[in-house]
Design a protein around this motif. Structure first.
Motif, PDB file in Angstrom:
ATOM      1  N   ILE A   1       0.837  -1.204   0.000  1.00  9.75           N
ATOM      2  CA  ILE A   1       0.000   0.000   0.000  1.00  9.75           C
ATOM      3  C   ILE A   1       0.872   1.254   0.000  1.00  9.75           C
ATOM      4  N   GLU A   2       1.923   1.213   0.838  1.00 11.52           N
ATOM      5  CA  GLU A   2       2.822   2.373   0.895  1.00 11.52           C
ATOM      6  C   GLU A   2       3.404   2.662  -0.490  1.00 11.52           C
ATOM      7  N   ARG A   3       3.755   1.584  -1.201  1.00 13.87           N
ATOM      8  CA  ARG A   3       4.355   1.767  -2.537  1.00 13.87           C
ATOM      9  C   ARG A   3       3.313   2.242  -3.554  1.00 13.87           C
ATOM     10  N   LEU A   4       2.110   1.664  -3.494  1.00 14.35           N
ATOM     11  CA  LEU A   4       1.086   2.023  -4.491  1.00 14.35           C
ATOM     12  C   LEU A   4       0.604   3.461  -4.317  1.00 14.35           C
ATOM     13  N   ARG A   5       0.839   4.016  -3.131  1.00 16.84           N
ATOM     14  CA  ARG A   5       0.429   5.412  -2.899  1.00 16.84           C
ATOM     15  C   ARG A   5       1.373   6.410  -3.563  1.00 16.84           C
ATOM     16  N   GLN A   6       2.525   5.954  -4.028  1.00 18.97           N
ATOM     17  CA  GLN A   6       3.481   6.879  -4.645  1.00 18.97           C
ATOM     18  C   GLN A   6       2.925   7.350  -5.995  1.00 18.97           C
ATOM     19  N   PRO A   7       3.168   8.616  -6.328  1.00 20.89           N
ATOM     20  CA  PRO A   7       2.551   9.185  -7.536  1.00 20.89           C
ATOM     21  C   PRO A   7       2.921   8.451  -8.824  1.00 20.89           C
ATOM     22  N   ASP A   8       4.108   7.813  -8.880  1.00 19.38           N
ATOM     23  CA  ASP A   8       4.479   7.155 -10.132  1.00 19.38           C
ATOM     24  C   ASP A   8       3.564   5.967 -10.441  1.00 19.38           C
ATOM     25  N   CYS A   9       2.798   5.512  -9.448  1.00 21.65           N
ATOM     26  CA  CYS A   9       1.886   4.389  -9.687  1.00 21.65           C
ATOM     27  C   CYS A   9       0.568   4.846 -10.310  1.00 21.65           C
ATOM     28  N   ASP A  10       0.393   6.165 -10.427  1.00 19.87           N
ATOM     29  CA  ASP A  10      -0.850   6.650 -11.033  1.00 19.87           C
ATOM     30  C   ASP A  10      -0.982   6.183 -12.479  1.00 19.87           C
ATOM     31  N   SER A  11       0.167   5.951 -13.133  1.00 13.48           N
ATOM     32  CA  SER A  11       0.119   5.547 -14.542  1.00 13.48           C
ATOM     33  C   SER A  11       0.054   4.028 -14.697  1.00 13.48           C
ATOM     34  N   GLY A  12      -0.071   3.326 -13.572  1.00  9.11           N
ATOM     35  CA  GLY A  12      -0.119   1.860 -13.615  1.00  9.11           C
ATOM     36  C   GLY A  12       1.154   1.279 -13.047  1.00  9.11           C
ATOM     37  N   TYR A  13       1.218  -0.054 -13.009  1.00  7.30           N
ATOM     38  CA  TYR A  13       2.404  -0.714 -12.441  1.00  7.30           C
ATOM     39  C   TYR A  13       2.363  -2.206 -12.731  1.00  7.30           C
ATOM     40  N   LEU A  14       3.540  -2.812 -12.563  1.00  2.00           N
ATOM     41  CA  LEU A  14       3.673  -4.264 -12.656  1.00  2.00           C
ATOM     42  C   LEU A  14       3.971  -4.784 -11.262  1.00  2.00           C
ATOM     43  N   LEU A  15       3.177  -5.713 -10.798  1.00  2.42           N
ATOM     44  CA  LEU A  15       3.428  -6.318  -9.483  1.00  2.42           C
ATOM     45  C   LEU A  15       4.133  -7.657  -9.687  1.00  2.42           C
ATOM     46  N   ASP A  16       5.334  -7.755  -9.165  1.00  6.61           N
ATOM     47  CA  ASP A  16       6.172  -8.949  -9.329  1.00  6.61           C
ATOM     48  C   ASP A  16       6.293  -9.633  -7.968  1.00  6.61           C
ATOM     49  N   GLY A  17       5.579 -10.754  -7.795  1.00  6.85           N
ATOM     50  CA  GLY A  17       5.701 -11.492  -6.528  1.00  6.85           C
ATOM     51  C   GLY A  17       4.609 -11.159  -5.527  1.00  6.85           C
ATOM     52  N   PHE A  18       3.701 -10.318  -5.892  1.00 11.79           N
ATOM     53  CA  PHE A  18       2.552  -9.970  -5.039  1.00 11.79           C
ATOM     54  C   PHE A  18       1.325  -9.888  -5.927  1.00 11.79           C
ATOM     55  N   PRO A  19       0.194 -10.485  -5.545  1.00  7.26           N
ATOM     56  CA  PRO A  19      -0.059 -11.259  -4.333  1.00  7.26           C
ATOM     57  C   PRO A  19       0.436 -12.698  -4.454  1.00  7.26           C
ATOM     58  N   ARG A  20       0.798 -13.280  -3.315  1.00  2.00           N
ATOM     59  CA  ARG A  20       1.303 -14.649  -3.287  1.00  2.00           C
ATOM     60  C   ARG A  20       0.378 -15.575  -2.503  1.00  2.00           C
ATOM     61  N   THR A  21      -0.683 -15.033  -1.915  1.00  2.00           N
ATOM     62  CA  THR A  21      -1.697 -15.854  -1.242  1.00  2.00           C
ATOM     63  C   THR A  21      -3.067 -15.312  -1.650  1.00  2.00           C
ATOM     64  N   VAL A  22      -4.081 -16.177  -1.515  1.00  3.70           N
ATOM     65  CA  VAL A  22      -5.434 -15.725  -1.858  1.00  3.70           C
ATOM     66  C   VAL A  22      -5.837 -14.567  -0.948  1.00  3.70           C
ATOM     67  N   ASN A  23      -5.421 -14.639   0.305  1.00  3.83           N
ATOM     68  CA  ASN A  23      -5.737 -13.546   1.231  1.00  3.83           C
ATOM     69  C   ASN A  23      -5.131 -12.222   0.748  1.00  3.83           C
ATOM     70  N   GLN A  24      -3.890 -12.265   0.271  1.00  4.83           N
ATOM     71  CA  GLN A  24      -3.264 -11.047  -0.265  1.00  4.83           C
ATOM     72  C   GLN A  24      -4.049 -10.548  -1.482  1.00  4.83           C
ATOM     73  N   ALA A  25      -4.467 -11.496  -2.341  1.00  4.19           N
ATOM     74  CA  ALA A  25      -5.210 -11.106  -3.554  1.00  4.19           C
ATOM     75  C   ALA A  25      -6.520 -10.434  -3.162  1.00  4.19           C
ATOM     76  N   GLU A  26      -7.180 -10.976  -2.152  1.00  7.86           N
ATOM     77  CA  GLU A  26      -8.449 -10.382  -1.710  1.00  7.86           C
ATOM     78  C   GLU A  26      -8.219  -8.997  -1.118  1.00  7.86           C
ATOM     79  N   MET A  27      -7.134  -8.850  -0.350  1.00  8.10           N
ATOM     80  CA  MET A  27      -6.844  -7.537   0.237  1.00  8.10           C
ATOM     81  C   MET A  27      -6.523  -6.522  -0.863  1.00  8.10           C
ATOM     82  N   LEU A  28      -5.800  -6.976  -1.886  1.00  6.85           N
ATOM     83  CA  LEU A  28      -5.471  -6.073  -2.992  1.00  6.85           C
ATOM     84  C   LEU A  28      -6.748  -5.661  -3.724  1.00  6.85           C
TER      85      LEU A  28
END
Ligand code: AMP
Length: 204
Positions: free
Chosen positions: A78-105
């Motif tokens: 969350i801390e990382r996704l709040r950075q302004p450079d993520c406004d244009s989108g992003y690639l998540l490498d290694g996250f989410p790694r559990t269904v719980n993480q996917a649901e939280m995302l």
């Protein structure tokens, strides 16, 4: 090419694959191509390794080949996704790694009227993965590329992360990619599949 995938809207892509499948390599390249940040959860955790209590806790998970707790991981993301450079989108490498993480995302993104657009699933036979990781150990010297830890990480992938694919398949956004080729070949497959999923001709 795939640049069309982000010409109008931010594009948010998740990469899933067992250790050694080439997520980092492919994300670095696609990140340049699409001009969006590459967010590696493993890199984020490795960067916190120090002699603080948190750093030592994180190191114990990484070195044992076990996953860091979902809540902790989500805080980093969350801390990382709040950075302004993520406004244009992003690639998540290694996250989410559990269904719980996917649901939280999903919950976090939904609150902002956002969603994951595509999930790239890199597929590679376990024998090849082990060979690649052992070769990488000689080059990069990562503490978790030992034979025992590699086996632990592969088991964690099978038990905890493969179900994440099922979660995203229900959303119809998973792109399966054979990761056995050269990095160029795999990159070509990823771009072709992303173009197709974006409604364009693969040759377009
Ligand atoms: P990676 O560089 O993606 O192979 O990740 C290295 C290690 O960091 C993993 O084996 C885990 O110990 C930890 N890690 C990375 N991403 C996550 C995540 N999403 N959830 C929990 N632990 C993670």
């Amino acid at each position: 090419m795939v640049a069309s995938a982000r010409s109008c809207n931010p594009v948010r892509i998740v990469f899933i694959g067992p250790p050694g499948a080439g997520k980092g390599t492919q994300c670095r390249r696609l990140s340049r191509e699409l001009a969006i940040p590459h967010i590696s959860s493993g890199e984020m955790l490795r960067a916190t390794r120090d002699d603080s209590t948190l750093g030592e806790l994180v190191a114990s998970y990484i070195d044992g080949g076990q996953l860091a707790p979902d809540d902790l991981m989500m805080q980093f993301i969350i801390e990382r996704l709040r950075q302004p450079d993520c406004d244009s989108g992003y690639l998540l490498d290694g996250f989410p790694r559990t269904v719980n993480q996917a649901e939280m995302l999903t919950a976090y993104l939904s609150e902002r009227d956002q969603r994951i657009d595509s999930v790239v699933n890199l597929i590679l036979h376990e024998d090849v993965l082990v060979q690649r990781l052992l070769a990488r150990a000689g080059v990069e010297g990562r503490a978790d590329d030992t034979p025992e830890t590699i086996q632990a990480r592969l088991k964690v992938f099978r038990d905890r992360t493969e179900p994440v694919l099922g979660y995203y398949r229900n959303c119809g956004i998973v792109i399966d990619v054979d990761a056995a080729g050269t990095p160029d070949e795999v990159f070509g497959s990823i771009c072709g599949s992303l173009r197709s999923s974006d409604g364009e001709s693969p040759q377009g």
